[in-house]
Motif scaffolding. Structure first.
Motif, PDB file in Angstrom:
ATOM      1  N   PHE A  35       0.824  -1.212   0.000  1.00  0.00           N
ATOM      2  CA  PHE A  35       0.000   0.000   0.000  1.00  0.00           C
ATOM      3  C   PHE A  35       0.861   1.266   0.000  1.00  0.00           C
ATOM      4  CE2 PHE A  35      -3.858  -2.359   1.307  1.00  0.00           C
ATOM      5  CZ  PHE A  35      -4.713  -1.804   0.383  1.00  0.00           C
ATOM      6  N   ALA A  36       1.922   1.279   0.781  1.00  0.00           N
ATOM      7  CA  ALA A  36       2.801   2.448   0.812  1.00  0.00           C
ATOM      8  C   ALA A  36       3.443   2.669  -0.552  1.00  0.00           C
ATOM      9  CB  ALA A  36       3.878   2.280   1.880  1.00  0.00           C
ATOM     10  N   THR A  37       3.865   1.596  -1.200  1.00  0.00           N
ATOM     11  CA  THR A  37       4.471   1.717  -2.523  1.00  0.00           C
ATOM     12  C   THR A  37       3.479   2.236  -3.542  1.00  0.00           C
ATOM     13  OG1 THR A  37       5.970  -0.097  -1.989  1.00  0.00           O
ATOM     14  CG2 THR A  37       5.729   0.464  -4.311  1.00  0.00           C
ATOM     15  N   VAL A  38       2.251   1.741  -3.487  1.00  0.00           N
ATOM     16  CA  VAL A  38       1.221   2.211  -4.420  1.00  0.00           C
ATOM     17  C   VAL A  38       0.967   3.702  -4.235  1.00  0.00           C
ATOM     18  CG1 VAL A  38      -1.254   2.063  -4.941  1.00  0.00           C
ATOM     19  CG2 VAL A  38       0.108  -0.011  -4.779  1.00  0.00           C
TER      20      VAL A  38
ATOM     21  N   ALA B  74      11.706   6.344  -2.271  1.00  0.00           N
ATOM     22  CA  ALA B  74      11.052   5.632  -1.166  1.00  0.00           C
ATOM     23  C   ALA B  74      10.239   4.449  -1.688  1.00  0.00           C
ATOM     24  CB  ALA B  74      10.160   6.586  -0.381  1.00  0.00           C
ATOM     25  N   ALA B  75       9.614   4.601  -2.844  1.00  0.00           N
ATOM     26  CA  ALA B  75       8.881   3.479  -3.434  1.00  0.00           C
ATOM     27  C   ALA B  75       9.840   2.357  -3.815  1.00  0.00           C
ATOM     28  CB  ALA B  75       8.098   3.949  -4.661  1.00  0.00           C
TER      29      ALA B  75
ATOM     30  N   GLN C  25      12.461  -3.815   0.150  1.00  0.00           N
ATOM     31  CA  GLN C  25      12.105  -4.419   1.430  1.00  0.00           C
ATOM     32  C   GLN C  25      10.994  -5.458   1.278  1.00  0.00           C
ATOM     33  OE1 GLN C  25      13.808  -4.515   3.925  1.00  0.00           O
ATOM     34  NE2 GLN C  25      14.307  -2.555   4.843  1.00  0.00           N
ATOM     35  N   LEU C  26      10.097  -5.225   0.342  1.00  0.00           N
ATOM     36  CA  LEU C  26       9.027  -6.197   0.082  1.00  0.00           C
ATOM     37  C   LEU C  26       9.607  -7.492  -0.462  1.00  0.00           C
ATOM     38  CD1 LEU C  26       5.933  -6.527   0.076  1.00  0.00           C
ATOM     39  CD2 LEU C  26       5.953  -5.726  -2.266  1.00  0.00           C
TER      40      LEU C  26
ATOM     41  N   ALA D 274       0.714   7.678   2.284  1.00  0.00           N
ATOM     42  CA  ALA D 274       1.915   6.844   2.214  1.00  0.00           C
ATOM     43  C   ALA D 274       2.769   7.030   3.461  1.00  0.00           C
ATOM     44  CB  ALA D 274       2.719   7.183   0.959  1.00  0.00           C
ATOM     45  N   SER D 275       2.858   8.252   3.965  1.00  0.00           N
ATOM     46  CA  SER D 275       3.621   8.506   5.193  1.00  0.00           C
ATOM     47  C   SER D 275       3.014   7.774   6.381  1.00  0.00           C
ATOM     48  CB  SER D 275       3.670  10.000   5.488  1.00  0.00           C
ATOM     49  OG  SER D 275       4.361  10.688   4.495  1.00  0.00           O
TER      50      SER D 275
END
Length: 181
Positions: free
Chosen positions: A14-17, A61-62, A68-69, A151-152
């Motif tokens: 979700f953060a990457t999206v 960051a993405a 990391q994923l 995202a933050s």
């Protein structure tokens, strides 16, 4: 992969999206207007340095979250990995997650602050309001900044999971369990 690992992977997706959505919405946002009957003005993210930096920071960051994923899926933490060697890796993951959250939040906040000059203008510096002329550009940038804050938030939760994974090495075996009477 444990329950915490699946939650971390889910949150990283979700953060990457949201990071990619923010970078794309800001990066590809342009609007062209004719001002004063002959002057053509094109508004892009390059007009405001904070938006330019935001695109690059959110992209980085993405990419970090994707790496990391892949780490979560390729190298899941098992009971055997919970040795002192993994403690050093946990410190590294924790510090990188913390740095990523703070940098993304700071870039978003700087972009919001700089974008407010486009909304309100600054008469003492003779900067005119731009959002009354480039409404679609400003609306799309505002939505992108909102996505950046989502995202933050996701990355802050990921960082707390990373903190849990680190500090369980320094706690008793029954970490976060309530004591019975």
């Amino acid at each position: 992969m444990g329950v915490i690992g699946r939650k971390e992977a889910f949150l990283r997706v979700f953060a990457t999206v949201f990071l990619v959505l923010t970078a794309c919405l800001v990066g590809f946002d342009t609007q062209t207007k004719i001002l004063f009957y002959s002057v053509v003005r094109k508004a892009t993210y390059r007009d405001l340095n904070a938006l330019f930096v935001l695109v690059w920071i959110d992209s980085a960051a993405a990419a970090y979250n994707l790496l990391q994923l892949f780490r979560c899926y390729l190298w899941p933490v098992s009971k055997e990995d919970l040795t002192s060697n993994y403690k050093y890796l946990a410190w590294g993951f924790y510090l990188l997650d913390q740095a990523a959250v703070y940098i993304v939040f700071a870039a978003n906040s700087a972009a919001v602050q700089a974008s407010m000059f486009a909304v309100t203008g600054e008469s003492s510096l003779q900067w005119m309001k731009l959002c009354n002329r480039f409404t679609r550009f400003c609306t799309q940038t505002g939505v992108a900044l909102l996505c950046g804050y989502f995202a933050s938030i996701f990355m802050a939760v990921i960082s707390s999971i990373s903190a849990y994974n680190l500090f369980r090495f320094y706690s008793p075996n029954q970490f976060l369990l309530l004591k019975g009477k």
